[in-house]
Design a protein around this motif. Structure first.
Motif, PDB file in Angstrom:
ATOM      1  N   UNK A   1       0.817  -1.210   0.000  1.00 23.96           N
ATOM      2  CA  UNK A   1       0.000   0.000   0.000  1.00 23.96           C
ATOM      3  C   UNK A   1       0.848   1.257   0.000  1.00 23.96           C
ATOM      4  N   UNK A   2       1.899   1.266   0.828  1.00 22.26           N
ATOM      5  CA  UNK A   2       2.814   2.413   0.863  1.00 22.26           C
ATOM      6  C   UNK A   2       3.497   2.589  -0.483  1.00 22.26           C
ATOM      7  N   UNK A   3       3.931   1.487  -1.067  1.00 22.75           N
ATOM      8  CA  UNK A   3       4.598   1.559  -2.375  1.00 22.75           C
ATOM      9  C   UNK A   3       3.685   2.182  -3.425  1.00 22.75           C
ATOM     10  N   UNK A   4       2.404   1.844  -3.359  1.00 21.22           N
ATOM     11  CA  UNK A   4       1.461   2.401  -4.328  1.00 21.22           C
ATOM     12  C   UNK A   4       1.225   3.887  -4.149  1.00 21.22           C
ATOM     13  N   UNK A   5       1.481   4.405  -2.946  1.00 17.63           N
ATOM     14  CA  UNK A   5       1.260   5.826  -2.663  1.00 17.63           C
ATOM     15  C   UNK A   5       2.545   6.653  -2.692  1.00 17.63           C
ATOM     16  N   UNK A   6       3.623   6.099  -3.205  1.00 23.40           N
ATOM     17  CA  UNK A   6       4.885   6.835  -3.241  1.00 23.40           C
ATOM     18  C   UNK A   6       4.779   8.176  -3.981  1.00 23.40           C
ATOM     19  N   UNK A   7       4.042   8.259  -5.095  1.00 21.50           N
ATOM     20  CA  UNK A   7       3.929   9.581  -5.748  1.00 21.50           C
ATOM     21  C   UNK A   7       3.315  10.644  -4.838  1.00 21.50           C
ATOM     22  N   UNK A   8       2.309  10.262  -4.043  1.00 19.05           N
ATOM     23  CA  UNK A   8       1.672  11.227  -3.141  1.00 19.05           C
ATOM     24  C   UNK A   8       2.583  11.606  -1.975  1.00 19.05           C
ATOM     25  N   UNK A   9       3.561  10.755  -1.672  1.00 19.26           N
ATOM     26  CA  UNK A   9       4.429  10.992  -0.524  1.00 19.26           C
ATOM     27  C   UNK A   9       5.583  11.938  -0.821  1.00 19.26           C
ATOM     28  N   UNK A  10       5.763  12.297  -2.093  1.00 16.99           N
ATOM     29  CA  UNK A  10       6.833  13.241  -2.411  1.00 16.99           C
ATOM     30  C   UNK A  10       6.571  14.575  -1.703  1.00 16.99           C
ATOM     31  N   UNK A  11       7.562  15.061  -0.973  1.00 18.00           N
ATOM     32  CA  UNK A  11       7.420  16.314  -0.240  1.00 18.00           C
ATOM     33  C   UNK A  11       6.936  16.148   1.181  1.00 18.00           C
ATOM     34  N   UNK A  12       6.659  14.904   1.596  1.00 21.75           N
ATOM     35  CA  UNK A  12       6.147  14.666   2.955  1.00 21.75           C
ATOM     36  C   UNK A  12       7.237  14.174   3.901  1.00 21.75           C
ATOM     37  N   UNK A  13       8.496  14.260   3.494  1.00 24.52           N
ATOM     38  CA  UNK A  13       9.582  13.696   4.287  1.00 24.52           C
ATOM     39  C   UNK A  13       9.681  14.260   5.687  1.00 24.52           C
ATOM     40  N   UNK A  14       9.561  15.582   5.831  1.00 19.71           N
ATOM     41  CA  UNK A  14       9.700  16.188   7.162  1.00 19.71           C
ATOM     42  C   UNK A  14       8.572  15.746   8.089  1.00 19.71           C
TER      43      UNK A  14
END
Length: 256
Positions: free
Chosen positions: A59-72
């Motif tokens: 599930x996390x792998x599928x949402x990697x595009x949405x996670x860009x910029x959420x590192x902090x």
């Protein structure tokens, strides 16, 4: 476990993996299913937590595009999930089995209510959500505290943990909501993973590895499918299905 039971558990794992990625309450499918095929409550909960980690990863792998910029945000909240998951898992192991049997119906009922209330909470959150504006410091503190509490809940039982997380994130963060759903998947997977590792290290005798493997195989596929096509599924139908299963589980536990 009969071949039919094996099929049913794998199928429940697929459904849980999908729903955890989309909604965040897959345990309300797998846990009652495991009880129905004769797995004891505590063993079912522990083995289910271990198996669902696989679905969280896909599930996390599928949402990697949405996670860009959420590192902090992820770096700030992950320690809260780690600590909460350890506390919740240890509480499950320390409290007597009778206490778990008494608490579980209330937890399932809470999960069902959260699932059914999810759309209203999210509509309210959208009305208070201003993207691009820095969050007040107290929002950050409140969010960290809320994620810690959600981690304790997730480590102990976990049904509808994702609904709790997305409610907290969407209310106390100004990030786009799709990104927050990706963050929710990361945090939920970490909680399941830490809880699973705690169970394996502290009380390996309570793990049913056949159950964990069957749930894991199903959840692995379900997490992938949920990330790919889950947004096209009718959410109200999913919520109704979860609610029915939750009510059946409550009745079975109370009358059993």
């Amino acid at each position: 476990m009969s071949p039919f039971d094996v099929f049913v558990v794998i199928l429940a794992g697929v459904g849980a993996g999908m729903i955890n990625t989309i909604v965040g309450s897959g345990t309300l499918i797998t846990f009652p299913t495991l009880l129905a095929v004769g797995v004891p409550a505590v063993t079912a909960n522990i083995s289910n937590s271990i198996g669902l980690v696989a679905g969280g990863v896909t599930g996390v792998a599928g949402y990697l595009p949405e996670l860009r910029g959420a590192g902090s945000m992820v770096r700030r909240l992950v320690p809260m999930s780690l600590l909460g998951a350890m506390i919740g898992a240890l509480l499950l192991l320390v409290l007597p089995a009778a206490a778990f049997d008494a608490i579980v119906p209330a937890l399932i009922a809470l999960g069902v209510v959260l699932v059914l209330a999810g759309p209203r909470v999210q509509r309210w959150a959208r009305g208070h959500h201003v993207e691009g504006r820095p969050a007040p410091w107290w929002h950050v503190v409140a969010l960290m505290a809320g994620v810690l509490v959600a981690g304790v809940y997730g480590g102990y039982f976990g049904a509808a943990q994702g609904v709790i997380l997305i409610g907290l994130l969407s209310t106390l963060s100004t990030e786009p909501l799709q990104r927050l759903n990706g963050v929710k998947n990361v945090l939920g997977t970490i909680v399941n993973g830490v809880a699973a590792l705690t169970f394996i290290i502290v009380s390996p005798e309570l793990v049913d590895w056949q159950v964990a493997l069957l749930v894991g195989v199903g959840a692995l596929v379900g997490g992938f499918l949920g990330a790919r096509v889950g947004r096209r599924l009718p959410p109200n139908a999913l919520r109704a299905f979860i609610a029915v299963i939750g009510v059946v589980a409550i009745i079975a536990l109370v009358t059993g």
